[in-house]
Design a protein around this motif. Structure first.
Motif, PDB file in Angstrom:
ATOM      1  N   ARG A   1       0.837  -1.205   0.000  1.00 53.00           N
ATOM      2  CA  ARG A   1       0.000   0.000   0.000  1.00 53.00           C
ATOM      3  C   ARG A   1       0.869   1.252   0.000  1.00 53.00           C
ATOM      4  NH1 ARG A   1      -5.112  -1.851   0.877  1.00 53.00           N
ATOM      5  NH2 ARG A   1      -5.904   0.282   0.815  1.00 53.00           N
ATOM      6  N   TYR A   2       1.963   1.217   0.738  1.00 49.56           N
ATOM      7  CA  TYR A   2       2.884   2.348   0.757  1.00 49.56           C
ATOM      8  C   TYR A   2       3.512   2.534  -0.622  1.00 49.56           C
ATOM      9  CZ  TYR A   2       7.236   4.908   1.637  1.00 49.56           C
ATOM     10  OH  TYR A   2       8.289   5.790   1.570  1.00 49.56           O
ATOM     11  N   LEU A   3       3.925   1.436  -1.228  1.00 48.18           N
ATOM     12  CA  LEU A   3       4.597   1.516  -2.530  1.00 48.18           C
ATOM     13  C   LEU A   3       3.662   2.063  -3.609  1.00 48.18           C
ATOM     14  CD1 LEU A   3       6.546  -1.878  -2.496  1.00 48.18           C
ATOM     15  CD2 LEU A   3       7.508   0.411  -2.232  1.00 48.18           C
ATOM     16  N   LEU A   4       2.429   1.598  -3.630  1.00 51.76           N
ATOM     17  CA  LEU A   4       1.518   2.000  -4.702  1.00 51.76           C
ATOM     18  C   LEU A   4       0.887   3.367  -4.433  1.00 51.76           C
ATOM     19  CD1 LEU A   4      -0.866  -0.300  -6.651  1.00 51.76           C
ATOM     20  CD2 LEU A   4      -1.623   1.973  -5.945  1.00 51.76           C
ATOM     21  N   ILE A   5       0.306   3.538  -3.254  1.00 48.46           N
ATOM     22  CA  ILE A   5      -0.468   4.753  -2.987  1.00 48.46           C
ATOM     23  C   ILE A   5       0.427   5.959  -2.749  1.00 48.46           C
ATOM     24  CG2 ILE A   5      -2.158   5.811  -1.422  1.00 48.46           C
ATOM     25  CD1 ILE A   5      -3.311   3.033  -0.948  1.00 48.46           C
TER      26      ILE A   5
ATOM     27  N   GLY B   1       6.618  -2.466  -7.930  1.00 44.48           N
ATOM     28  CA  GLY B   1       7.083  -2.860  -6.596  1.00 44.48           C
ATOM     29  C   GLY B   1       5.952  -3.383  -5.731  1.00 44.48           C
ATOM     30  N   ALA B   2       4.771  -2.736  -5.804  1.00 43.51           N
ATOM     31  CA  ALA B   2       3.624  -3.185  -5.027  1.00 43.51           C
ATOM     32  C   ALA B   2       3.165  -4.563  -5.491  1.00 43.51           C
ATOM     33  CB  ALA B   2       2.494  -2.175  -5.146  1.00 43.51           C
ATOM     34  N   THR B   3       3.185  -4.781  -6.821  1.00 35.82           N
ATOM     35  CA  THR B   3       2.759  -6.078  -7.360  1.00 35.82           C
ATOM     36  C   THR B   3       3.688  -7.188  -6.902  1.00 35.82           C
ATOM     37  OG1 THR B   3       1.836  -4.960  -9.310  1.00 35.82           O
ATOM     38  CG2 THR B   3       2.224  -7.335  -9.467  1.00 35.82           C
ATOM     39  N   GLU B   4       4.994  -6.947  -6.961  1.00 38.57           N
ATOM     40  CA  GLU B   4       5.968  -7.948  -6.508  1.00 38.57           C
ATOM     41  C   GLU B   4       5.798  -8.244  -5.023  1.00 38.57           C
ATOM     42  OE1 GLU B   4       9.924  -6.822  -7.491  1.00 38.57           O
ATOM     43  OE2 GLU B   4       9.534  -6.640  -9.643  1.00 38.57           O
ATOM     44  N   ALA B   5       5.550  -7.201  -4.235  1.00 40.78           N
ATOM     45  CA  ALA B   5       5.366  -7.394  -2.787  1.00 40.78           C
ATOM     46  C   ALA B   5       4.118  -8.226  -2.516  1.00 40.78           C
ATOM     47  CB  ALA B   5       5.266  -6.037  -2.095  1.00 40.78           C
TER      48      ALA B   5
END
Length: 547
Positions: free
Chosen positions: A209-213, A220-224
């Motif tokens: 959520r931090y990476l995307l929003i 990065g959010a998808t990989e996480a």
């Protein structure tokens, strides 16, 4: 329905062990070596100035050693918003572990270098670390967990807090590190969990959520998400995050002042204030013998005179006696309760270890039932149980001279307070802080909740001795009132958030019209305008599996 994956469980255990457990450990670690630390202070002062410390200044110096932990925690909680925005959740936890290594070095070498100042500085730095992690750990876990596991994973740190208290009690026994020569090692053991976290935490991704929003890093959010959820099908989660990002596109991360002024989240903010303040003002620190007192553990010989609820303390001629066992210290009544129940003074430390084990068991019960029962039942039941048991302690202490069996009832009440606290009020407030806000408001909400938590902790430590002197056994009725009022507030105001996304929870608050389901114009309350609320009809009851 998302399942618990190995990466999710591993990172939860790691940050709980390397951060949350240290908070519980540092709460209790100064209890058993109190006499040895005071003796070290007195001997150092004598070497420096040719005379020892009087009882008053010695008590004051030890009180500073204990209380500065809470002041450090307050400072740390104020830094949370800046740290999680700049370094992320994972990054803030990694960097904060360095503080523990610094603090452990100060405390571990303090006696070798003859410096009481190093103990005090070390305690303040551990407080700084705890202030940061007490908010960042549930924030991180709340954001990486699927909604159906958010309660379970977010309550895991509260179990490790109880484990930290328990380990401090066990290691502080005379057979282990409770001897005079071991107290510096006892204080600095915290470097082991912190080192483990520092070495391993970089192996886990940042909060998706931090990476995307906040960083707009979709890759990065998808990989996480792939890593944490253990599945390549994460598009539904990505879409939910993008929806929240779009709803917040015109709004930057809010400051604490903006949060407090924002009428659209007034009830969320008030709820965070009530449950976090209630957690510390519930009386747990005035009852649980595992948590540190600014004036040290009670070790005086004491008795209850017939018809009088005030313990009478007999001090020896030892110049340190008054510093060892002042009659107004917080844990005094708990020690009296154990002694009057027939437990020998030499066995009371082992009874205290037993209360630590009860904390852990109660925490486990709360953790494994929260996803089935929900947040509200655990909080309401916990605070109600504490309130009833606090009233029971007052009654038992007033009647135990006339009814000897009441002394055993008071022990049961102490156990009930500890169990009630650890099953819900100990951990759910931190989870609620994450769930009641969307991404833009969440860091500021943790600053408010964390700061209030530490302020109330310090206030209880400062005010309770005077309350105890003036009200005697009736002082616990104050805490009883607080517990019951918090339970009533949660029952009337806070909705159930189990198995709901952050957007759904926001929408529920946005569509609530009043406190008691009374039309807003009758109690002059404005309708809540939700931030980031969906335009569609209520999503409550949606079967979505988004986090």
């Amino acid at each position: 329905m998302k399942h618990l994956t190995f990466p999710l469980l591993s990172v939860t255990l790691l940050v709980s062990f390397g951060s949350s457990m240290l908070y519980g450990y540092n709460l209790a670690v100064v209890n058993s070596p109190a006499v040895h630390i005071k003796a070290f202070y007195n001997a150092t002062w004598s070497r420096r100035y040719g005379h020892g410390l009087a009882a008053g200044p010695l008590t004051l110096l030890y009180s500073l050693t204990v209380s500065i932990f809470a002041l450090g925690g307050l400072v740390g909680s104020l830094l949370v918003g800046v740290l999680v925005e700049r370094y992320g959740r994972n990054g803030a936890l990694s960097r904060s572990a360095l503080l523990v290594l610094l603090a452990g070095g100060f405390m571990g070498f303090s006696r070798e270098l003859g410096s009481p100042e190093m103990v005090i500085v070390g305690r303040s730095v551990t407080g700084l670390h705890s202030g940061i992690c007490l908010s960042v750990v549930p924030l991180y876990l709340g954001e990486i967990a699927p909604k159906n596991l958010r309660g379970f994973l977010s309550l895991m740190p509260s179990i490790f807090i109880c484990l930290g208290v328990f380990f401090a009690q066990v290691l502080g026994l005379p057979e282990l590190l409770g001897k005079d020569r071991f107290w510096p090692l006892f204080l600095s053991v915290v470097v082991i969990p912190a080192s483990l976290q520092l070495l391993l935490l970089h192996c886990f991704p940042e909060s998706p959520r931090y990476l995307l929003i906040e960083r707009n890093d979709i890759c990065g959010a998808t990989e996480a998400l792939h890593r944490f959820l253990g599945t390549p099908d994460v598009q539904d989660v990505i879409e939910e995050m993008k929806e929240e990002q779009r709803s917040l596109s015109s709004m930057e991360m809010v400051s604490v002042w903006q949060l407090l002024r924002d009428r659209s989240v007034r009830w969320q903010t008030l709820s965070v204030v009530v449950v976090n303040a209630g957690m510390q003002l519930s009386g747990i620190d005035a009852v649980s013998p595992g948590r540190s007192s600014p004036l040290g553990p009670g070790s005086a010989e004491a008795e209850l005179r017939p018809g009088n609820s005030f313990p009478q303390v007999h001090h020896s001629s030892d110049p340190l006696a008054h510093a060892k066992s002042p009659p107004w210290q917080i844990w005094f009544y708990t020690n009296i309760i154990f002694k009057n129940a027939g437990i020998p003074v030499s066995q009371i430390p082992y009874a205290i270890v037993g209360t630590g084990a009860i904390e852990v068991v109660a925490g486990l019960i709360g953790c494994f039932t929260i996803e089935k029962l929900g947040r509200r039942p655990l909080v309401i039941t916990g605070f109600c149980a504490m309130g009833i048991c606090l009233a029971g302690i007052t009654v038992s202490m007033l009647l135990q001279t006339a009814l000897p069996w009441m002394r055993y009832f008071s022990v049961a009440c102490v156990i009930g307070i500890i169990a009630g606290f650890c099953m819900g009020p100990a951990g759910v407030p931190f989870l609620m802080t994450a769930e009641l806000f969307t991404q833009s408001h969440r860091p500021a909400a943790y600053v408010v909740g964390g700061s209030l938590n530490w302020l109330c902790n310090f206030t209880i430590g400062f005010v309770f001795p005077f309350l105890q002197m003036s009200a005697g056994a009736f002082c616990y009725l104050v805490f009883c009132g607080v517990c019951l009022l918090v339970a009533l507030y949660v029952y009337l105001v806070v909705p159930e958030t189990k198995n709901k996304t952050f957007m759904e929870i926001s929408h529920i608050f946005a569509t609530r019209r009043s406190f008691f389901s009374i039309p807003a114009h009758l109690i002059r309350m404005r309708k809540l305008d939700g931030y980031g609320a969906l335009e569609s009809s209520s999503l409550e009851g949606s079967g979505s599996s988004l986090p």
